[in-house]
Design an enzyme around this catalytic site. Structure first.
Site, PDB file in Angstrom:
ATOM      1  N   LYS A  55       0.842  -1.206   0.000  1.00 33.99           N
ATOM      2  CA  LYS A  55       0.000   0.000   0.000  1.00 33.99           C
ATOM      3  C   LYS A  55       0.872   1.250   0.000  1.00 33.99           C
ATOM      4  O   LYS A  55       0.593   2.225  -0.710  1.00 33.99           O
ATOM      5  CB  LYS A  55      -0.937  -0.024   1.224  1.00 33.99           C
ATOM      6  CG  LYS A  55      -2.025  -1.081   1.101  1.00 33.99           C
ATOM      7  CD  LYS A  55      -2.722  -1.398   2.422  1.00 33.99           C
ATOM      8  CE  LYS A  55      -3.697  -2.562   2.235  1.00 33.99           C
ATOM      9  NZ  LYS A  55      -4.300  -3.038   3.477  1.00 33.99           N
ATOM     10  N   GLN A  99      -4.262  -1.581   9.817  1.00 38.20           N
ATOM     11  CA  GLN A  99      -4.162  -2.901   9.180  1.00 38.20           C
ATOM     12  C   GLN A  99      -4.728  -3.980  10.101  1.00 38.20           C
ATOM     13  O   GLN A  99      -4.292  -4.106  11.251  1.00 38.20           O
ATOM     14  CB  GLN A  99      -2.692  -3.192   8.823  1.00 38.20           C
ATOM     15  CG  GLN A  99      -2.482  -4.501   8.095  1.00 38.20           C
ATOM     16  CD  GLN A  99      -3.117  -4.519   6.690  1.00 38.20           C
ATOM     17  OE1 GLN A  99      -3.042  -3.546   5.956  1.00 38.20           O
ATOM     18  NE2 GLN A  99      -3.740  -5.625   6.337  1.00 38.20           N
ATOM     19  N   ASP A 122     -10.725   2.992   4.337  1.00 32.44           N
ATOM     20  CA  ASP A 122     -11.174   1.602   4.225  1.00 32.44           C
ATOM     21  C   ASP A 122     -12.700   1.523   4.217  1.00 32.44           C
ATOM     22  O   ASP A 122     -13.259   0.460   3.945  1.00 32.44           O
ATOM     23  CB  ASP A 122     -10.654   0.779   5.416  1.00 32.44           C
ATOM     24  CG  ASP A 122      -9.495  -0.118   5.025  1.00 32.44           C
ATOM     25  OD1 ASP A 122      -9.274  -0.312   3.810  1.00 32.44           O
ATOM     26  OD2 ASP A 122      -8.810  -0.626   5.934  1.00 32.44           O
TER      27      ASP A 122
END
Ligand code: NAP
Length: 289
Positions: A55, A99, A122
């Site tokens: 990412k 994460q 997200d």
């Protein structure tokens, strides 16, 4: 006849090129400012470290700033909360990604919920989920957004179509169903207690599997000509281990009209949409100043 293979790698590449171009335009508009993504990695899980590195690398490739914040596996909850609050307040940070999964002593859902919804790239906070359910503007989860783009690229007609989503996770299945509903599909969500899953799947014009069981969906579960999207990522038995989806690809491609492969289907879309969300978040924050 063999199905059209939906090439997620190429489609994701196009999304990334468009984001890179828009990042340049953003910098021109705002005196050289760049969107910035902050990732928080707690512990030393090797798979999570690979995802976070990927990412960060993707951010740099499209001209965004990337900031990674590694924390020890035994980092106390207060330390994670303090970091999220600091990043929420930092104007150089447009998006925050915690994460998952987190070490057992930390509650991933609760901590994710502390991310400022305007930086929730997200799309997993309760506010983002609520905005999606209400059909209001907001940041959408990356993988389901990527699937919508794949369906569009494959020419799938969603209006009035029977769409079946197998898997009801907060991360994928639920937001996927909401996006399909928003596109006027008739949506059925399946899960481990669904009765006669093959029969429900056979009704689908659009069949999406996100279960985490290698090659679970068989050819006789698929309506001829259906568009089939495989979200699953499972380790295969071969050496070295390969990535295997939830769909029995070789058999299903002989029945479906279009199908995503694993790897090279849904996977590449997730990071592409993370970049797009980070840019969208940066734009939303600028418009509020
Ligand atoms: P998850 O949270 O584990 O949810 C799995 C879902 O599958 C649950 O709703 C579960 O039902 C259902 N399920 C389990 N066994 C079933 C069965 N035999 N029949 C019908 N449904 C069954 O998984 P997730 O996070 O959504 O991920 C699913 C898969 O997608 C995983 O392989 C994951 O790696 C992959 N994934 C890939 C990406 C990507 O970027 N490509 C992104 C997200 C996820 P219950 O709710 O009843 O338990």
């Amino acid at each position: 006849m063999s199905a059209q293979i939906i090439d997620g790698k190429t489609i994701a590449g196009r999304v990334r090129i468009a984001v890179a171009r828009d990042v340049e335009a953003f910098a021109e508009e705002f005196g050289g400012a760049k969107p910035g993504l902050a990732t928080i990695l707690v512990g030393d899980d090797p798979a999570s470290a690979i995802y976070v590195n990927g990412k960060q690398k993707a951010c740099r490739e499209v001209g965004m700033d990337g900031f990674n914040f590694p924390l020890a596996a035994d980092a106390p909850r207060e330390e994670v909360v303090e970091l999220i609050e600091r990043l929420n307040a930092d104007p150089a940070v447009s998006g925050i990604l915690l994460q998952l999964p987190l070490p057992g002593h930390l509650d991933g859902a609760k901590l994710t919920g502390m991310i400022d919804p305007r930086k929730d790239v997200d799309g997993l906070t309760p506010v983002s989920a609520g905005l999606l359910a209400l059909g209001r503007e907001g940041l959408r989860p990356c993988t389901p957004s990527g699937v919508m783009t794949l369906l569009d690229a494959a020419g799938a007609q969603l209006e009035g179509a029977e769409a079946v989503v197998v898997g009801r996770s907060n991360l994928f299945g639920k937001p996927m169903a909401q996006l399909l509903l928003g596109a006027n599909a008739t949506v059925t969500m399946c899960h481990s207690r669904t009765r006669d899953l093959p029969a429900v799947c056979r009704r689908a014009d659009v069949l999406i599997a996100a279960v985490g069981r290698a090659q679970m969906v068989k050819a006789d579960w698929v309506k001829p000509g259906a568009t089939v999207i495989d979200v699953g990522m499972n380790r295969g038995n071969s050496t070295p281990p390969t990535l295997v989806g939830d769909i029995d690809f070789d058999a299903v491609k002989e029945v479906a009209g279009a199908i995503t492969p694993v790897p090279g289907g849904v996977g590449p879309m997730t990071i592409a949409f993370l970049l797009r969300n980070t840019l969208q978040a940066a734009r939303m924050q600028r418009s509020e100043r």
